[in-house]
Write an enzyme that holds these catalytic residues in place. Structure first.
Site, PDB file in Angstrom:
ATOM      1  N   ASP A  26      37.498  61.036  64.710  1.00  0.00           N
ATOM      2  CA  ASP A  26      37.849  60.959  66.120  1.00  0.00           C
ATOM      3  C   ASP A  26      37.513  62.314  66.758  1.00  0.00           C
ATOM      4  OD1 ASP A  26      39.038  59.748  68.446  1.00  0.00           O
ATOM      5  OD2 ASP A  26      40.779  61.040  68.098  1.00  0.00           O
ATOM      6  N   ASP A  28      38.744  63.582  70.493  1.00  0.00           N
ATOM      7  CA  ASP A  28      39.854  64.151  71.253  1.00  0.00           C
ATOM      8  C   ASP A  28      41.073  64.306  70.357  1.00  0.00           C
ATOM      9  OD1 ASP A  28      38.736  64.335  73.952  1.00  0.00           O
ATOM     10  OD2 ASP A  28      38.666  62.154  73.886  1.00  0.00           O
ATOM     11  N   ASP A 225      43.981  61.544  64.889  1.00  0.00           N
ATOM     12  CA  ASP A 225      45.260  62.126  65.269  1.00  0.00           C
ATOM     13  C   ASP A 225      46.231  61.097  65.823  1.00  0.00           C
ATOM     14  OD1 ASP A 225      43.640  61.882  67.699  1.00  0.00           O
ATOM     15  OD2 ASP A 225      45.271  62.965  68.688  1.00  0.00           O
TER      16      ASP A 225
END
Length: 342
Positions: A26, A28, A225
């Site tokens: 990922d 961001d 995250d």
């Protein structure tokens, strides 16, 4: 889908960069936040790549094109080709192309990432409900997307045009904090129309399929995250995952995670890709990792010992997830997390 319920983080005697052929990262909250590289990301990814691990960047953010994302990563010191970037815009464009004729018009509510992805699939982006679109696609359009674009989508959907969304992340990390994501904008259109979109992005299967098709990964490791997108997407795809604590997920959310949100591994940041992972073992009525032992009491999680904070968190995960079984742990972990500074 029937899967074994994970009751503790896994250990690994090998560095994860050696145990898996491809990292599906990922962006961001993992590689960067607000456009700036997260601490240790550049160095860690460079080392993993030099060791032979293929790096692919998988993002639910449909705003930017793969070329733009690759350029940004390269500027940060992470050399990247556009072919290494997979976006929810690409996943939703494929989903639409499988349901409408080639050359069909699609009303775009979002940014250039959607327009480029649609053209790649032989579809024609249009800007108005009066342009006779056969589908509406909505993706993150940045903080300055005009309110009138939501109205345009609503007009077309009210006429019976099918609605697609790149993703439904309610929030997105930024340099100043957590901001509204595409999911918040999707809610605006849902409220106005009463309709439900077909969604392509993480954690749903169209995004995982797009990723595997484009990377050819055989032993992928999802690195993210967010529990409800990255980790659940790995669960749905039946692949392993690494949660890093550099984005939106905190310790309390991790302890309360239901089975589909429980990562295979947990680490502080992307340095975790370069290392093995410690075992969490049973210790009497509890679980031990490093110098910590965690148990589930009648009302709260208990933690004894000392050592690395992450080892304590891993032990707490085992106690909480085992106590919760197929549900979410409702025991209070606040005091235990405070001992770890988390």
């Amino acid at each position: 889908m029937s899967q074994t319920v994970r009751t503790r983080p896994a250990g690994s005697g090998q560095a994860l960069s050696e145990a898996y052929d491809t990292a599906l990262l990922d962006l961001d909250g993992v590689v960067y936040a607000g456009g700036n590289a997260i601490a240790y990301a550049v160095e860690s990814l460079g080392t993993a790549r030099a060791g032979g691990m293929h790096l692919a960047y998988v993002t639910n953010n449909a705003l930017r094109t793969p070329d733009a994302v690759a350029e940004h990563l390269s500027e940060l010191g992470i050399p990247t080709d556009a072919s290494d970037v997979i976006t929810s815009a690409q996943a939703v464009a494929r989903l639409i192309s499988e349901q409408v004729p080639g050359g069909a018009r699609v009303l775009v509510i979002g940014g250039d990432g959607l327009r480029v992805a649609l053209r790649e699939r032989g579809l024609v982006p249009v800007e108005s409900a009066d342009d006779e679109p056969v589908a509406v696609v909505q993706g993150f359009g940045g903080p300055d997307l005009p309110w009138s674009r939501f109205a345009e989508a609503s007009f077309a959907i009210a006429r019976g045009v099918p609605w697609f969304a790149s993703n439904t992340d309610l929030t997105i990390p930024s340099a100043r904090g957590i901001a509204p994501g595409n999911g918040a904008a999707v809610e605006v259109v849902r409220i106005a129309t009463g309709a439900e979109p077909q969604v392509a992005g993480k954690p749903l299967p169209p995004m995982h399929r797009e990723t595997i098709l484009r990377t050819g990964a055989e032993r992928p490791l999802v690195v993210g995250d967010r529990l409800d997108t990255d980790i659940e997407g790995a669960f749905n795809g039946e692949v392993d995952s690494l949660l890093v604590l550099t984005g939106v997920t905190d310790g309390a959310q991790l302890l309360a995670a239901p089975p589909q949100h429980r990562p295979t591994y947990v680490d502080a940041d992307l340095r975790g890709v370069l290392t093995g992972q410690p075992e969490v073992v049973e210790a009497g009525d509890g679980f031990r990792c490093g110098g910590w032992t965690a148990t589930a009491g009648s009302e709260r999680l208990e933690l004894e010992g000392e050592g690395e904070a992450l080892d304590g968190l891993r032990a707490l995960c085992a106690a909480a997830w085992t106590a919760a079984g197929e549900g979410s742990c409702e025991l209070d972990g606040g005091k235990a997390l405070a001992r770890l500074g988390l």
